[in-house]
Design a protein around this motif. Sequence first.
Motif, PDB file in Angstrom:
ATOM      1  N   GLY A 222      10.376 -36.777  17.531  1.00 22.50           N
ATOM      2  CA  GLY A 222      10.739 -35.748  18.486  1.00 22.50           C
ATOM      3  C   GLY A 222      10.860 -36.301  19.891  1.00 22.50           C
ATOM      4  O   GLY A 222      11.470 -37.349  20.124  1.00 22.50           O
ATOM      5  N   SER A 223      10.237 -35.612  20.851  1.00 21.03           N
ATOM      6  CA  SER A 223      10.335 -36.023  22.242  1.00 21.03           C
ATOM      7  C   SER A 223       9.668 -37.368  22.513  1.00 21.03           C
ATOM      8  O   SER A 223       9.909 -37.999  23.547  1.00 21.03           O
ATOM      9  CB  SER A 223       9.710 -34.960  23.147  1.00 21.03           C
ATOM     10  N   MET A 243      16.452 -35.129  28.265  1.00 22.43           N
ATOM     11  CA  MET A 243      17.742 -34.450  28.349  1.00 22.43           C
ATOM     12  C   MET A 243      17.523 -32.969  28.659  1.00 22.43           C
ATOM     13  O   MET A 243      16.423 -32.433  28.502  1.00 22.43           O
ATOM     14  CB  MET A 243      18.511 -34.592  27.026  1.00 22.43           C
ATOM     15  N   ASN A 244      18.589 -32.304  29.082  1.00 18.04           N
ATOM     16  CA  ASN A 244      18.559 -30.853  29.276  1.00 18.04           C
ATOM     17  C   ASN A 244      18.751 -30.203  27.910  1.00 18.04           C
ATOM     18  O   ASN A 244      19.875 -30.083  27.427  1.00 18.04           O
ATOM     19  CB  ASN A 244      19.660 -30.422  30.245  1.00 18.04           C
ATOM     20  N   VAL A 245      17.665 -29.793  27.265  1.00 15.80           N
ATOM     21  CA  VAL A 245      17.715 -29.333  25.876  1.00 15.80           C
ATOM     22  C   VAL A 245      18.260 -27.916  25.795  1.00 15.80           C
ATOM     23  O   VAL A 245      17.738 -26.991  26.419  1.00 15.80           O
ATOM     24  CB  VAL A 245      16.319 -29.401  25.225  1.00 15.80           C
ATOM     25  N   ALA A 277      19.045 -43.036  19.159  1.00 13.56           N
ATOM     26  CA  ALA A 277      18.320 -42.194  20.112  1.00 13.56           C
ATOM     27  C   ALA A 277      19.262 -41.605  21.159  1.00 13.56           C
ATOM     28  O   ALA A 277      19.101 -40.452  21.586  1.00 13.56           O
ATOM     29  CB  ALA A 277      17.220 -43.005  20.785  1.00 13.56           C
ATOM     30  N   LYS A 278      20.256 -42.371  21.562  1.00 17.73           N
ATOM     31  CA  LYS A 278      21.235 -41.879  22.535  1.00 17.73           C
ATOM     32  C   LYS A 278      22.099 -40.779  21.934  1.00 17.73           C
ATOM     33  O   LYS A 278      22.348 -39.750  22.569  1.00 17.73           O
ATOM     34  CB  LYS A 278      22.098 -43.042  23.020  1.00 17.73           C
ATOM     35  N   VAL A 284      21.385 -32.631  21.592  1.00 22.39           N
ATOM     36  CA  VAL A 284      20.568 -31.450  21.912  1.00 22.39           C
ATOM     37  C   VAL A 284      21.028 -30.744  23.177  1.00 22.39           C
ATOM     38  O   VAL A 284      20.501 -29.689  23.523  1.00 22.39           O
ATOM     39  CB  VAL A 284      19.072 -31.815  22.044  1.00 22.39           C
ATOM     40  N   THR A 285      22.022 -31.287  23.854  1.00 23.07           N
ATOM     41  CA  THR A 285      22.475 -30.672  25.104  1.00 23.07           C
ATOM     42  C   THR A 285      23.533 -29.602  24.889  1.00 23.07           C
ATOM     43  O   THR A 285      24.002 -28.992  25.853  1.00 23.07           O
ATOM     44  CB  THR A 285      23.036 -31.739  26.063  1.00 23.07           C
ATOM     45  N   LYS A 286      23.924 -29.371  23.623  1.00 25.30           N
ATOM     46  CA  LYS A 286      24.925 -28.349  23.309  1.00 25.30           C
ATOM     47  C   LYS A 286      24.438 -27.469  22.174  1.00 25.30           C
ATOM     48  O   LYS A 286      23.615 -27.883  21.366  1.00 25.30           O
ATOM     49  CB  LYS A 286      26.260 -29.013  22.920  1.00 25.30           C
TER      50      LYS A 286
END
Length: 305
Positions: A222-223, A243-245, A277-278, A284-286
């Motif tokens: 996870g994070s 990131m902006n989740v 990982a990238k 997760v940003t969409k």
Amino acid sequence: MKQPNIVVVGSINMDIVVKTSRFPEGGETILGDEIHFIPGGKGANQAVALARLGAQVTMIGAIGLDPFGRTLMTSMVDSGVNCDYIKIKGEASTGTASITLTPDENSIVVVPGANAKLDASDVQQVETLIHAADAVLLQLEVPLETVEYAAALAEKHGKIVILNPAPAQPLPESLLRRVHVITPNRTELEALTGITLGERPPEEAVDKLLESGVRCVVTTLGSEGSMWKCREGSLQRQSGYRMNVVDTTGAGDAFNAGLAYALCADRGIADAVSFAAKVSGLAVTKFGAQDGMPTMADVKTYFHE
């Protein structure tokens, strides 16, 4: 990087997502806030993610003879996935996952449908595709016997076998011995080994899987990022990206796709885990598992790959 050629054998689902303020009590009817019909299934998600990264991808799976099946096929084709070998099982419905989301938690009911009808003979018919591929990517949302047969064919032709062991279940050593890279998350690693992380060192669980015959274990955390260890190597860690989740659905599938892509492009395991990982971080940003999968251009632009 060369263009990888990957065969994905796995599930194809329609996710029916209802957002509501709370769960209804037994026998109660309440009003929901939103409903979304989102293409899903771990196999399909990973195939779409690979195609968006630029891989040559063939999806081996099954759908029913219904509108959901047609919609899912169109979605994958539009993303660049070769769907010529997806089986239509007229006696079954397309797989679905009914998901109720509240602000605090969610509940999910999965009906496998046609996914449960994908059998070894369906995989046998595409042996020439496996022979031509670099790798076969597998999960556990189709019958285990089918997964085992696909791994055996991949081994026969000297191909990389990557197994995402989700949902977790006991696995025979005859399968694990054929797996080059297994990618459990924390819960799946515990289920596969019987070792509770936190109570005992995580490397102990990883070593237990390696002793079963797997060549390399990559565990997503996870994070916290991920950790990995291969035979004759030491435990290594990869940090996660902040990131902006927006939606974590499909993050694991994005990770598996990124890992498979990089390994088949002849990048070493450390480089492949970093790339995965990238890809997962951007996913997760969409909103939506498949809609959120990044392209290679997205990865290069954001991370200066």
